[in-house]
Design a protein around this motif. Structure first.
Motif, PDB file in Angstrom:
ATOM      1  N   SER A  52      16.065 -29.005  48.380  1.00 51.28           N
ATOM      2  CA  SER A  52      16.865 -28.071  47.592  1.00 51.28           C
ATOM      3  C   SER A  52      17.707 -27.170  48.491  1.00 51.28           C
ATOM      4  O   SER A  52      18.899 -26.974  48.254  1.00 51.28           O
ATOM      5  CB  SER A  52      15.938 -27.229  46.708  1.00 51.28           C
ATOM      6  OG  SER A  52      16.647 -26.181  46.081  1.00 51.28           O
ATOM      7  N   LEU A  53      17.097 -26.641  49.540  1.00 50.82           N
ATOM      8  CA  LEU A  53      17.818 -25.746  50.454  1.00 50.82           C
ATOM      9  C   LEU A  53      18.928 -26.490  51.194  1.00 50.82           C
ATOM     10  O   LEU A  53      20.041 -25.961  51.355  1.00 50.82           O
ATOM     11  CB  LEU A  53      16.833 -25.131  51.454  1.00 50.82           C
ATOM     12  CG  LEU A  53      15.766 -24.194  50.846  1.00 50.82           C
ATOM     13  CD1 LEU A  53      14.746 -23.806  51.905  1.00 50.82           C
ATOM     14  CD2 LEU A  53      16.420 -22.956  50.238  1.00 50.82           C
ATOM     15  N   ILE A  54      18.636 -27.714  51.631  1.00 49.57           N
ATOM     16  CA  ILE A  54      19.642 -28.523  52.330  1.00 49.57           C
ATOM     17  C   ILE A  54      20.804 -28.847  51.392  1.00 49.57           C
ATOM     18  O   ILE A  54      21.975 -28.732  51.759  1.00 49.57           O
ATOM     19  CB  ILE A  54      19.002 -29.830  52.873  1.00 49.57           C
ATOM     20  CG1 ILE A  54      18.013 -29.517  53.988  1.00 49.57           C
ATOM     21  CG2 ILE A  54      20.076 -30.797  53.374  1.00 49.57           C
ATOM     22  CD1 ILE A  54      17.151 -30.709  54.391  1.00 49.57           C
ATOM     23  N   SER A  55      20.466 -29.246  50.175  1.00 48.15           N
ATOM     24  CA  SER A  55      21.495 -29.662  49.212  1.00 48.15           C
ATOM     25  C   SER A  55      22.368 -28.487  48.766  1.00 48.15           C
ATOM     26  O   SER A  55      23.566 -28.641  48.543  1.00 48.15           O
ATOM     27  CB  SER A  55      20.835 -30.308  47.995  1.00 48.15           C
ATOM     28  OG  SER A  55      20.081 -31.447  48.368  1.00 48.15           O
ATOM     29  N   GLN A  56      21.760 -27.319  48.639  1.00 51.40           N
ATOM     30  CA  GLN A  56      22.536 -26.132  48.263  1.00 51.40           C
ATOM     31  C   GLN A  56      23.632 -25.843  49.286  1.00 51.40           C
ATOM     32  O   GLN A  56      24.768 -25.528  48.928  1.00 51.40           O
ATOM     33  CB  GLN A  56      21.617 -24.912  48.157  1.00 51.40           C
ATOM     34  CG  GLN A  56      20.746 -24.888  46.928  1.00 51.40           C
ATOM     35  CD  GLN A  56      19.850 -23.661  46.891  1.00 51.40           C
ATOM     36  OE1 GLN A  56      20.217 -22.593  47.367  1.00 51.40           O
ATOM     37  NE2 GLN A  56      18.659 -23.823  46.322  1.00 51.40           N
ATOM     38  N   LYS A  57      23.274 -25.946  50.566  1.00 53.88           N
ATOM     39  CA  LYS A  57      24.241 -25.668  51.631  1.00 53.88           C
ATOM     40  C   LYS A  57      25.390 -26.673  51.623  1.00 53.88           C
ATOM     41  O   LYS A  57      26.517 -26.344  51.968  1.00 53.88           O
ATOM     42  CB  LYS A  57      23.543 -25.693  52.992  1.00 53.88           C
ATOM     43  CG  LYS A  57      22.609 -24.510  53.229  1.00 53.88           C
ATOM     44  CD  LYS A  57      21.949 -24.592  54.587  1.00 53.88           C
ATOM     45  CE  LYS A  57      21.004 -23.416  54.812  1.00 53.88           C
ATOM     46  NZ  LYS A  57      20.328 -23.512  56.140  1.00 53.88           N
ATOM     47  N   LYS A  58      25.090 -27.900  51.215  1.00 48.48           N
ATOM     48  CA  LYS A  58      26.112 -28.949  51.210  1.00 48.48           C
ATOM     49  C   LYS A  58      26.992 -28.921  49.954  1.00 48.48           C
ATOM     50  O   LYS A  58      28.006 -29.611  49.896  1.00 48.48           O
ATOM     51  CB  LYS A  58      25.442 -30.330  51.318  1.00 48.48           C
ATOM     52  CG  LYS A  58      24.797 -30.603  52.667  1.00 48.48           C
ATOM     53  CD  LYS A  58      24.188 -31.994  52.674  1.00 48.48           C
ATOM     54  CE  LYS A  58      23.598 -32.343  54.028  1.00 48.48           C
ATOM     55  NZ  LYS A  58      22.998 -33.691  54.030  1.00 48.48           N
ATOM     56  N   ASN A  59      26.571 -28.166  48.950  1.00 51.91           N
ATOM     57  CA  ASN A  59      27.261 -28.194  47.662  1.00 51.91           C
ATOM     58  C   ASN A  59      27.976 -26.864  47.398  1.00 51.91           C
ATOM     59  O   ASN A  59      27.346 -25.890  46.972  1.00 51.91           O
ATOM     60  CB  ASN A  59      26.248 -28.477  46.548  1.00 51.91           C
ATOM     61  CG  ASN A  59      26.898 -28.575  45.175  1.00 51.91           C
ATOM     62  OD1 ASN A  59      28.124 -28.580  45.060  1.00 51.91           O
ATOM     63  ND2 ASN A  59      26.074 -28.654  44.139  1.00 51.91           N
TER      64      ASN A  59
END
Length: 416
Positions: A219-226
């Protein structure tokens, strides 16, 4: 307030449910795995063992990408089908004298970060990263995290009403466990359940700490990418199975140690006497039945060990756990076992027959001494989690153990 969310599950076609769903991969012996892969073309194990098609062992990102390919093939072949409505899924498990009934849903990674979802075990960073990378590449979650909540009459009434309807699937597996699944799609019932769980202050992870931590990391990784992150995307949720706390079954792990750290039997017993009242039961099997009582098998005899509370001080919830007491009084100071997870001198076992297996292992000379404990209870687990503490490794073996692929949480196809 616990947030739960319905989702559009990917599920096996109704005529193939019992063939597709599987136990957790780690539970299969090599022979069992080979048999399933050779004779059941519908098993979910084909998805997570993608190299089997080429008679090649694959690992790392190569394996993860092939897992994703097999998953897409099961969808294309309509072995797996996507539900057209967001739903909760009531899942009932019945085995011998044990049964539980709970809700498969999506829980919030934000709740995990804010300690609404509470944990009692440490996780390993490298495993978190590995599984987060796995989820990123395969784009699905197939085994829910087991969580418990305080018993609620309101939630039970809603679930009971739903289970009076015809189920989506009902089957019994060769290990004599019966599995039944119902789908809840009515908007009024979905909201009712969400409102009731909104009154629940905490959810407690019973089994699946690494899956929870990895989902949070994803979730944390995906938030940064989105750049358009809203918080509603599938990567913000953990597929979970929620059951009342009264419906989990907790077993103990016994401990066996390979040597006495250079001590003779007599020297070892003298050291134990400082902290325990000791009674020799000879060859009569002894099992402890109270907290802070332990059994020990040593040199052909069973012993009872009763903690001398006058010399051992309870300072917090962790210090009261029998697994911690055993570690702090015997394993660490006397036997010099510092790392309970990685030290090769210690081994763990669980199950009704484990005491006899422990005796056989010690009698055969593979181990020098074994210890039996009383199972922890749910209040001890909650006390540790509420205090933000962590249990020693192998403190609990918890049932139910959940099937994989009865309901799959899709990270790439389902709408957010």
């Amino acid at each position: 307030m616990a947030v739960i969310k319905p989702f559009k599950a990917i599920r096996p076609a109704k005529d193939k449910v019992s063939f597709v769903s599987s136990r957790s991969y780690e539970e299969y012996s090599k022979k069992e795995l080979e048999c399933v892969l050779n004779y059941n073309p519908f098993s979910f194990l084909h998805i997570i063992n993608p190299g089997n098609r080429f008679n090649k062992k694959v690992s790392g990102e190569e394996r993860f990408k092939l897992v994703h390919n097999r998953y897409l093939e099961f969808l294309e072949d309509q072995i797996l089908l996507k539900d057209d409505q967001e739903s909760f899924y009531v899942y009932k498990i019945e085995k011998d004298n044990f049964g539980c009934c709970g809700i498969i849903c999506a829980t919030s990674t934000e709740d995990y970060r804010n300690s609404v979802i509470k944990k009692h075990e440490n996780t390993l960073e490298h495993r978190e990263k590995l599984f987060a990378n796995y989820l990123q590449l395969v784009q699905f979650k197939a085994e829910p995290v087991l969580m418990i909540y305080p018993d609620s009459g309101e939630i039970t009434n809603i679930v009971d009403k739903e289970t009076s309807n015809n189920p989506e699937c009902h089957f019994t597996t060769p290990d004599n466990i019966t599995h039944t699944l119902w789908k809840i799609s009515a908007e009024s019932t979905l909201k009712q359940l969400q409102n009731e769980f909104g009154k629940v202050n905490s959810l407690y992870i019973a089994d699946g700490h690494h899956r929870s931590a990895s989902s949070n990391l994803l979730s944390l990784i995906s938030q940064k990418k989105n750049p358009g992150h809203t918080g509603k995307e599938p990567y913000n949720f953990i597929m979970s199975y929620l059951i009342p706390e009264s419906e989990i079954k907790i077993f103990e792990f016994n401990r066996m140690v390979r040597d006495l750290n250079g001590l003779t039997t007599e020297e070892f017993l003298v050291k134990l006497d400082e902290l325990f009242r000791i009674k020799n039961h000879g060859n009569q099997l002894y099992r402890p039945n109270k907290k802070h009582h332990f059994s020990m098998y040593l040199n052909g005899s069973f012993y009872s060990l009763y903690l001398r509370k006058s010399v051992y001080k309870f300072t917090d919830a962790l210090s009261k756990l029998d697994t911690q007491i055993l570690y702090k009084t015997i394993l660490e100071p006397i036997l010099e076992i510092k790392d309970l997870r990685n030290d090769k001198r210690i081994q763990y076992g669980y199950g009704k027959r484990n005491v006899l297996k422990m005796k056989d292992e010690i009698d055969s000379g593979n181990f020098a001494v074994g210890f039996g404990l009383v199972p922890l209870d749910v209040e001890e687990i909650k006390a540790i989690a509420d205090a933000g503490l962590v249990m020693p490794p192998k403190s609990t073996y918890i049932e139910p153990k959940l099937r994989s692929a009865l309901a799959i949480f899709d990270l790439g196809i389902s709408e957010s």
